[in-house]
Design a protein around this motif. Sequence first.
Motif, PDB file in Angstrom:
ATOM      1  N   UNK A  28       0.784  -0.967  -0.002  1.00 40.14           N
ATOM      2  CA  UNK A  28      -0.020   0.030   0.074  1.00 40.14           C
ATOM      3  C   UNK A  28       0.943   1.274  -0.067  1.00 40.14           C
ATOM      4  N   UNK A  29       0.897   1.862  -1.148  1.00 39.61           N
ATOM      5  CA  UNK A  29       1.631   3.160  -1.097  1.00 39.61           C
ATOM      6  C   UNK A  29       0.685   4.447  -0.554  1.00 39.61           C
ATOM      7  N   UNK A  30      -0.572   4.215  -0.557  1.00 38.43           N
ATOM      8  CA  UNK A  30      -1.562   5.154  -0.234  1.00 38.43           C
ATOM      9  C   UNK A  30      -2.966   4.764   0.133  1.00 38.43           C
ATOM     10  N   UNK A  31      -3.396   4.612   1.051  1.00 35.74           N
ATOM     11  CA  UNK A  31      -4.888   4.274   1.641  1.00 35.74           C
ATOM     12  C   UNK A  31      -5.667   5.425   1.540  1.00 35.74           C
TER      13      UNK A  31
ATOM     14  N   UNK B  68      -9.902   3.296  -3.604  1.00 31.39           N
ATOM     15  CA  UNK B  68      -9.628   3.049  -2.092  1.00 31.39           C
ATOM     16  C   UNK B  68      -8.285   2.878  -1.786  1.00 31.39           C
ATOM     17  N   UNK B  69      -7.149   2.874  -2.710  1.00 32.09           N
ATOM     18  CA  UNK B  69      -5.738   2.768  -2.451  1.00 32.09           C
ATOM     19  C   UNK B  69      -4.936   2.693  -3.586  1.00 32.09           C
ATOM     20  N   UNK B  70      -3.769   3.165  -3.568  1.00 31.42           N
ATOM     21  CA  UNK B  70      -2.886   3.101  -4.740  1.00 31.42           C
ATOM     22  C   UNK B  70      -1.745   1.968  -4.211  1.00 31.42           C
ATOM     23  N   UNK B  71      -1.461   1.036  -5.188  1.00 27.23           N
ATOM     24  CA  UNK B  71      -0.625  -0.005  -4.780  1.00 27.23           C
ATOM     25  C   UNK B  71       0.285  -0.357  -5.669  1.00 27.23           C
TER      26      UNK B  71
ATOM     27  N   UNK C  88      -4.171   2.213  -9.116  1.00 21.49           N
ATOM     28  CA  UNK C  88      -5.281   2.397  -8.058  1.00 21.49           C
ATOM     29  C   UNK C  88      -6.258   1.264  -8.111  1.00 21.49           C
ATOM     30  N   UNK C  89      -6.656   0.960  -6.883  1.00 25.12           N
ATOM     31  CA  UNK C  89      -7.488  -0.197  -6.929  1.00 25.12           C
ATOM     32  C   UNK C  89      -9.101   0.306  -6.430  1.00 25.12           C
ATOM     33  N   UNK C  90     -10.184  -0.268  -6.779  1.00 25.25           N
ATOM     34  CA  UNK C  90     -11.462   0.342  -6.566  1.00 25.25           C
ATOM     35  C   UNK C  90     -12.206  -0.554  -5.747  1.00 25.25           C
ATOM     36  N   UNK C  91     -13.201   0.284  -5.157  1.00 22.99           N
ATOM     37  CA  UNK C  91     -14.071  -0.966  -4.153  1.00 22.99           C
ATOM     38  C   UNK C  91     -14.931  -1.411  -4.753  1.00 22.99           C
TER      39      UNK C  91
ATOM     40  N   UNK D 128      -0.995   2.562   5.488  1.00 27.71           N
ATOM     41  CA  UNK D 128       0.094   2.844   4.556  1.00 27.71           C
ATOM     42  C   UNK D 128       1.437   2.413   4.730  1.00 27.71           C
ATOM     43  N   UNK D 129       1.939   1.708   3.625  1.00 29.71           N
ATOM     44  CA  UNK D 129       3.228   0.821   3.724  1.00 29.71           C
ATOM     45  C   UNK D 129       3.044  -0.352   3.952  1.00 29.71           C
TER      46      UNK D 129
END
Length: 574
Positions: free
Chosen positions: A144-147, A162-165, A222-225, A238-239
């Motif tokens: 996870x780079x950014x939640x 929801x997050x950038x991975x 980016x992942x989506x819900x 994060x991380x």
Amino acid sequence: MNKNIVYIGIAVVVGLFSGWLIFGNIPNNGEAKAGVQVSPEEHDHSGERADEMWTCSMHPQIMRSEPGDCPICGMDLIPAEVGANGLLADQFALSENAMALANIETIVVGESNNTLEGGVVLSGKIEINGDKTAIQPAHFDGRIEKLYITSLGEKVRKGQAIAKVYSPELVAAQQELITAYKLKESQPQLYKAVQAKFKNWKVHGPELDEVVKTGKAKASFTIYSHVSGVVTEIAVSDGAHIMDGKAIFKVSNLNTVWADFDVYENQISQFKKGEQIQVTTNAYPNKVFNAKVSYIDPILNAQTRTVTLRAVLDNKDEIFKPGMFVKGKIGADTMDVESETTIPASAVLWTGKRSLVYVKSDLDKPIFEMREVTIGNRNGESVTIISGLDKGEKIVTNGTFTVDAAAQLQGKKSMMNRKSNKEEVRTNEIEIKVSEAFQNGFQNVVQPYLDMKDAFVASDAGQVSRSAKLTEEQFKNLNTTDSEKAYVAEILKLLNAIHENKIIEDQRTHFVVLNEILVPMAKNIPLSKNLFVQKCPMANSNKGAFWLSEEKEIRNPYYGQEMISCGSIIDDLK
């Protein structure tokens, strides 16, 4: 005629004077005979009683045989109430002022119980509807780079970012996609296979189109819900590393919630699915919410001896919050309820093997006595009384520890004192059982307590106050069961009194009562330190007082340097 009037007047005056000579010196006690002289010693109009006692309006436990100042607050002592005399051996009195200051409340047994208007009231709590819960999992390994979902209670909608991975697996797969795209015309099946791989990973849309168009792999995606609801649990930050199939967060649909109630073993036969139940909550005291019993747990909880009874509540208006306490009432028309004697759990003091209540001996006067009772099942905030109390008796429901402390200080039977008056009390007669979690946390209490004891030895009121505060904070961190909460609440009250008070004598008075609870508790807990129970027989107005020490040498906290070595070791807590 005038002469007759004069003669009559003279006769009346002479008669009155003669009567005074004969009867004037007879006392008014009705026991002396006419003409008998009474000495000043026998005829005392002072009205003073030889056995008159003096007390403090703020501290009724202080009793003195002569006027003076209260040793705790310094106020002038006042004559003790007449009602304090002539009590039975185990009875004791509190002043009305002390009752008000301690916020002591009483109820009449039988007038307040779990059976209300022919129905049964159950205690419960609002829970998330487990049937309306969904998990948002990861579909590939990565970091996870950014939640973007960071708060519980946050609402998430399907399709929301929801997050950038970052994922090495995705970076390699993008190279495959770029190559397959170039060979699309000659090897269409290869291109479709690579596309299917990304589809399984739930990676698609503009970002993937950009990779194909530019021919350059992206470092992160980016992942989506694919679920909607209110976030009730977040499993990553994060991380954090994620794995395929592992949860990122959990969401729940709170349009409906569960109201879960505890039903005791002896009540199970009274309930059935489909029954109407009326639910109330303190948040909306004037509203009643109707529902039906939807589930009764088929498995009994072996520890609490209860099963869960559940009702599903409509919550489209978001009235109910998970964790909220509620009451559920099921009417008598759906069951055969046997009348039981129940009292508030706050009225009962538990000392391991014994359960105690304080009975108001005189319904009109603040006179109390301790009563041992046998209790049955606990139902929420109430307990069933099997024996020891009769309906119509008045008992203390709030301020029970304050009443108990007054009983101790007046030498009466109490929670910590199974004997009364001048009989010796040994701490090993008292058993206070606590949970394993409480025992583990109690280890952190010991050192600040010992520091406080040493400050008492040094008669340093400031350090006593600071150490009491630290001890109080450690007690607040303890995980407590319902029965342990009563002990801890009283301990916190005493520690706060020591902390707030800056006069060493007053602090020591509270320290006496604190140790009456703390020492028996420590005796029933395996301690990481080897402690000694020590006692000074002269402290506490010659009633004796205990304390804990890690040293064999007696260093008296109740007298300090004045009587530093007064006391003895009465127990060794190994």
